[in-house]
Motif scaffolding. Sequence first.
Motif, PDB file in Angstrom:
ATOM      1  N   ARG A 245       0.821  -1.205   0.000  1.00 34.26           N
ATOM      2  CA  ARG A 245       0.000   0.000   0.000  1.00 34.26           C
ATOM      3  C   ARG A 245       0.856   1.255   0.000  1.00 34.26           C
ATOM      4  O   ARG A 245       0.582   2.230  -0.702  1.00 34.26           O
ATOM      5  CB  ARG A 245      -0.921   0.008   1.223  1.00 34.26           C
ATOM      6  CG  ARG A 245      -2.072  -0.946   1.111  1.00 34.26           C
ATOM      7  CD  ARG A 245      -2.664  -1.268   2.478  1.00 34.26           C
ATOM      8  NE  ARG A 245      -3.464  -0.173   2.993  1.00 34.26           N
ATOM      9  CZ  ARG A 245      -4.776  -0.062   2.803  1.00 34.26           C
ATOM     10  NH1 ARG A 245      -5.413  -0.960   2.101  1.00 34.26           N
ATOM     11  NH2 ARG A 245      -5.436   0.940   3.324  1.00 34.26           N
ATOM     12  N   MET A 246       1.918   1.202   0.795  1.00 38.71           N
ATOM     13  CA  MET A 246       2.803   2.344   0.896  1.00 38.71           C
ATOM     14  C   MET A 246       3.474   2.610  -0.445  1.00 38.71           C
ATOM     15  O   MET A 246       3.583   3.753  -0.895  1.00 38.71           O
ATOM     16  CB  MET A 246       3.860   2.052   1.967  1.00 38.71           C
ATOM     17  CG  MET A 246       4.568   3.248   2.466  1.00 38.71           C
ATOM     18  SD  MET A 246       3.395   4.387   3.161  1.00 38.71           S
ATOM     19  CE  MET A 246       4.375   5.823   3.364  1.00 38.71           C
TER      20      MET A 246
ATOM     21  N   ARG B 178       2.412   1.740  -3.413  1.00 37.08           N
ATOM     22  CA  ARG B 178       1.411   2.238  -4.340  1.00 37.08           C
ATOM     23  C   ARG B 178       1.173   3.724  -4.164  1.00 37.08           C
ATOM     24  O   ARG B 178       1.236   4.514  -5.118  1.00 37.08           O
ATOM     25  CB  ARG B 178       0.117   1.451  -4.138  1.00 37.08           C
ATOM     26  CG  ARG B 178      -1.020   1.888  -5.030  1.00 37.08           C
ATOM     27  CD  ARG B 178      -2.293   1.141  -4.620  1.00 37.08           C
ATOM     28  NE  ARG B 178      -3.442   1.609  -5.371  1.00 37.08           N
ATOM     29  CZ  ARG B 178      -4.132   2.702  -5.067  1.00 37.08           C
ATOM     30  NH1 ARG B 178      -3.775   3.433  -4.037  1.00 37.08           N
ATOM     31  NH2 ARG B 178      -5.168   3.068  -5.803  1.00 37.08           N
ATOM     32  N   SER B 179       0.909   4.115  -2.907  1.00 36.19           N
ATOM     33  CA  SER B 179       0.659   5.546  -2.653  1.00 36.19           C
ATOM     34  C   SER B 179       1.853   6.387  -3.034  1.00 36.19           C
ATOM     35  O   SER B 179       1.726   7.428  -3.660  1.00 36.19           O
ATOM     36  CB  SER B 179       0.371   5.782  -1.173  1.00 36.19           C
ATOM     37  OG  SER B 179      -0.586   4.903  -0.724  1.00 36.19           O
TER      38      SER B 179
ATOM     39  N   LEU C 259       2.234   6.705  -6.761  1.00 41.17           N
ATOM     40  CA  LEU C 259       1.220   7.593  -7.318  1.00 41.17           C
ATOM     41  C   LEU C 259       1.560   9.046  -7.054  1.00 41.17           C
ATOM     42  O   LEU C 259       1.405   9.910  -7.913  1.00 41.17           O
ATOM     43  CB  LEU C 259      -0.158   7.254  -6.735  1.00 41.17           C
ATOM     44  CG  LEU C 259      -0.818   5.995  -7.300  1.00 41.17           C
ATOM     45  CD1 LEU C 259      -2.121   5.713  -6.581  1.00 41.17           C
ATOM     46  CD2 LEU C 259      -1.076   6.157  -8.800  1.00 41.17           C
TER      47      LEU C 259
ATOM     48  N   MET D  53      -3.529  10.335   1.507  1.00 39.11           N
ATOM     49  CA  MET D  53      -2.702  10.045   0.354  1.00 39.11           C
ATOM     50  C   MET D  53      -3.600   9.435  -0.689  1.00 39.11           C
ATOM     51  O   MET D  53      -4.792   9.311  -0.464  1.00 39.11           O
ATOM     52  CB  MET D  53      -1.602   9.063   0.734  1.00 39.11           C
ATOM     53  CG  MET D  53      -0.636   9.640   1.722  1.00 39.11           C
ATOM     54  SD  MET D  53       0.471   8.358   2.301  1.00 39.11           S
ATOM     55  CE  MET D  53      -0.676   7.159   2.900  1.00 39.11           C
ATOM     56  N   ALA D  54      -3.021   9.057  -1.772  1.00 45.45           N
ATOM     57  CA  ALA D  54      -3.821   8.378  -2.793  1.00 45.45           C
ATOM     58  C   ALA D  54      -4.639   7.307  -2.115  1.00 45.45           C
ATOM     59  O   ALA D  54      -4.121   6.469  -1.409  1.00 45.45           O
ATOM     60  CB  ALA D  54      -2.889   7.762  -3.830  1.00 45.45           C
ATOM     61  N   SER D  55      -5.946   7.384  -2.324  1.00 38.24           N
ATOM     62  CA  SER D  55      -6.810   6.543  -1.514  1.00 38.24           C
ATOM     63  C   SER D  55      -6.661   5.071  -1.847  1.00 38.24           C
ATOM     64  O   SER D  55      -6.545   4.684  -2.998  1.00 38.24           O
ATOM     65  CB  SER D  55      -8.253   7.000  -1.723  1.00 38.24           C
ATOM     66  OG  SER D  55      -9.060   5.911  -2.046  1.00 38.24           O
ATOM     67  N   ASN D  56      -6.646   4.253  -0.843  1.00 39.17           N
ATOM     68  CA  ASN D  56      -6.587   2.804  -1.020  1.00 39.17           C
ATOM     69  C   ASN D  56      -7.949   2.226  -0.704  1.00 39.17           C
ATOM     70  O   ASN D  56      -8.281   2.024   0.446  1.00 39.17           O
ATOM     71  CB  ASN D  56      -5.558   2.205  -0.036  1.00 39.17           C
ATOM     72  CG  ASN D  56      -4.153   2.330  -0.542  1.00 39.17           C
ATOM     73  OD1 ASN D  56      -3.838   1.857  -1.602  1.00 39.17           O
ATOM     74  ND2 ASN D  56      -3.309   2.981   0.238  1.00 39.17           N
TER      75      ASN D  56
END
Lengths: 317, 519, 286
Positions: free
Chosen positions: A202-203, A205-206, A209, C282-285
């Motif tokens: 997740r980290m 990915r964020s 992005l 942050m970019a939403s998960n």
Amino acid sequence: MARFVLKRLGLGIVLLWLVVTVVFLALHAVPGDPAAILLGSEGAGSVTPEALARVRSQLGLDKPILVQYTDYLLRLVRFDLGTSFRSTDVPVLSYISDRLPKTLELVFAAALLAVMVGIPLGALAARIGGLVDTLISSLTTLGISMPVYVIGTIFVLVFSLQWGMFPAGGYATLEANPVGHFQRLVLPAIALSFGIGSVVARMTRSSVLETVAQDWVRTARSQGLPRAQVFRRHVIRNSLTPVVTTLGLEIGTLLGSTVLIERVFTWPGMGSLLIDAVNARDYPVVQGIVIVIAALFILINLIVDLLYGVLDPRARQ
Amino acid sequence: MATLSRRSVLGAGSVSLGLLLTGCQGTATPGQSAAKLASELKIGLSADVPDLKPSRDQGAAAMMLDTLIHRGLLGYDAQGKVVPALAESFTPSADNKSFTVKLRKGLKFSDGSALTSANVKKTLEFLATSASGAKIYATMSKLESVETPDDLTAIVKLKGANVAFPSYLADTTAAILPDKAFSAQGTSWEGAGPFKLDTTQKGVSFTFTKNPEFYDAAKVNFEKVIVTVYADGQARLNALLATDVQLIDFVPWESFDRVKQDASLKLDPQSGPWMYLHFNVAKGGPLANEKVRQAIALAVNRENVAKAAFSGQANVVAGSPIAESSQFYDSKLASGWKQDVAKAKQLMAEAGYASGFDAVLLTSSQYAFHQDTALSVQPDLAAIGIRTTLDSGDWATRQTKAAEGRYDIAVAGSAGVVNDPSFLVNFVTGPAANNRSFGFDDPQLDALLQKGLEASTDADRKAVYNQVQERILTTVPFASLVGRAQAFAYSKKLTGFANIPGFLTFESGYTLVGAQLQA
Amino acid sequence: MKTTSRSVRRLRRSLNPIRMGGAIFILLIVVLTLAVPLLAIPDPLAQDIANSLQPIGSPGHVLGTDRFGRDMLSRLLFGARIELVVALGATAVALVLGVTLGMLGGFLGALAETLTMRTVDVILAFPPIVLALLIVTIYGPGVSTLIITMGILFSPRFARLTYGQVVTVKHLEYVEAARVFGNSPLRTMLAVVLPNVSAPIIVQLPLTLATSILLESGLSYLGLGVVPPTPSWGLMVADGQRDMIANPSLVALPSAVIVATILAFGLLGDILRDWLDPRRGMASNL
């Protein structure tokens, strides 16, 4: 650079000192006789004069508290963690040194898996987007919501008991049975890596992005650099720094999760020892393990900090 | 008890020597091609034994280790018969009050020091001292003297006749110990048994190697025995299923069927140990009142215990734990504590506790069946007003607390020492121990039990033991719950090992001498 | 007004079907938990050993029974009560302790800052379960010990959030103005800083609740959290392991409930974050 390293090292040592002090104070946090509290927690009707005397002498509780504290610190400096309540001739350190490598092996395997699988997955999700992204994001969301012992128990149920692919637990030494050793490492390592791998994914990915959206990336693209090259060479490297930090922070959770996983898979590491000791109210062993784990955590974070300093010069200020 | 004359032992010895010679070729029966034997046996054990004190009742796991490292004058065979061990012969006098022991020649402890009658004397006197806390103290307290006319002979004199005395000496806790075991903190990892301790990984495993000084070393087929501790029942079973170990004790009851379904494994159950509650009487208060204890015995639902804790592999014991097959069994007395909640409540009221009281129920989370027994009786006790809180730590803690009287009511599981009602003496009298009521003293019961030891005819003994059972129903030194099946499980490649029937199930480690494992 | 409609728009944007599902699930649990005394379900402690290990869908036991014949649905619901009590208690303690530490550290100068923020660092140096086990060894298991221990363990997040906000806001003109006008530091803290901190703190609350449930169930799984026979989801997973081959629902049901609850709180946290504090998001998960 050297100043940075020394400063971090110094902070680490101070933190370690504070940590062992807190552990010492835990026993004295509540007013009352620590020996009685320790025995009282074993259940009603536990406190007899003989038992009290035994605990007091074993923990040196009859001395004034400052003396106890200095004794404690001096012994720690010599790596003397006391002796177990259960076998008074066995130093706690020997228990721990026996089990520590086994725990480290598990932690290392899990961290490796988490990084090797989590980072690519996260980058993939950011790069491709769409359905792949949704799928991976769902998986990672599940991964952070599942308690590690649930994952472990389900693994045992499905992969071991139902499908017989792996042994359900236990430990085989590397010398005696190398195949068996790794067979027993697989399930606990994967179960352990699930949670932290999800966080890493997740980290990543964020972070990817965010990086991609930044101006300099667009500049690079506008200058004609191919997308893949930009991604690989620049985006990934820059996205990694928060991931490294996260990994460092998550090592603490990983060390904690190891305690549970070792129980599920009866892996004879420090976690199993800790649980046995807690059940037996063997306070010296519990105290020793807590200190070692905290020290390990501080050490790992120190290494992460230093790595961060290497990766990102801005951090060295 | 059959007299073990020197001639019969010699005779048996020569026969076994003959078998040994053929056995050395690795076959059990002559004529078959030699099967390859494994030199290493791996055992999965249900509990850790951090400090071995053989004379004490430390539980089944400790007894297994005792059978590996130690030997006493006598032992048991696979059928539960008393056989000579360190003693070459063991001859009782006509009145069963004195016993002549002839030791084998050249006995040595694993460290090479000689084992003589002096060691026998020292050990027996140690067992007879109240402060030693020996498991068989109740019997040994009747020791009058041990004479040692020479290094190989000891004459053991008792204050009163005891026809069952040899059985007590066959128990693992009667092992003959070297001098260093008697020091203040003495633990004993050196003995005269078939194996000696090589290395330990604290809390994880013990590695034993063959003891060349063992008197019967030729019969021992294993060079190495590795005992790994698997405190969790499921983990222990899984280790067996994964062939990490070849033999496990304490097969979890809910897994009996699973083992039976595995073609490579053998389930070896015997019915033997019995579960019961014991009480802290010394504290005073409600539990010192025998009516309250009777109420407890009448309140519990034993079928529930059998089902919940043992998946049905247990039988109700509502009186003294005397086997149905025994000549001393009486069906009426055996159901004296049949569940009667109304009567239980009445007794509570008569004792002055109509509104009940609070109590700590001691058990251990390490053995699931133990804790399940406690959980099963909890609501039964609550129904008559006794509000219990569980005190459930690891096994070692449970033993310590029970021995020190740090509880109100405790769940216990025990095997009597011998398959004879005289074993009851260990559960009703003696210094503080972890398997009997704390502070319980019933001189009348003690006298009756003594009468049973001294009675000469079987008819007399039966009459006395009936009185004993009646007395137990009244004074309730323990409240029986169920008799449980006790199972070992092992690979079918392991032959020669057997689960000794009845109470002797925990002595089964004796049968490892002579056992073989196909490679 | 502009702010209100903007906030409503943000709320609508922060929702999606999955998150709505999560929010509704939590609502459901809360309602059920409160309603439990009124529901006609059996006593979770009532043993009925003749009917032990009944599968899902048995008459009288919708979700089956465990090894002691206790009703699974009932144990799950009563377990929910314990979980919520412990989680809410721990979160409340963490909130109060953390915010106080952060405020003191931010406002009262260098010494206070060192004391409070180093304390926070020390707490963070322990893997939570390890420190919890240390405390349990000394003081024994039990709900009150759990609440206090977990409260301390989770306070750093709140402390750092608060501290960060205080430091940012401290030098703003209107704060200094308030001080000049004679407001005591305490009043200034409460009146000015708190409202600014509230957004990130509110976002943090469901996450702390989720972590509390995670930690408590782990401790109960080890038998060192809630004391049996009080039902607890973690303990149910541990108990169910013995019979899980023949009755996997004994492990699957409490596991599913634990995962769903933690997931739901996480989603709630995401909703709140996107609604109230999108800068942090942050970019939403999901």
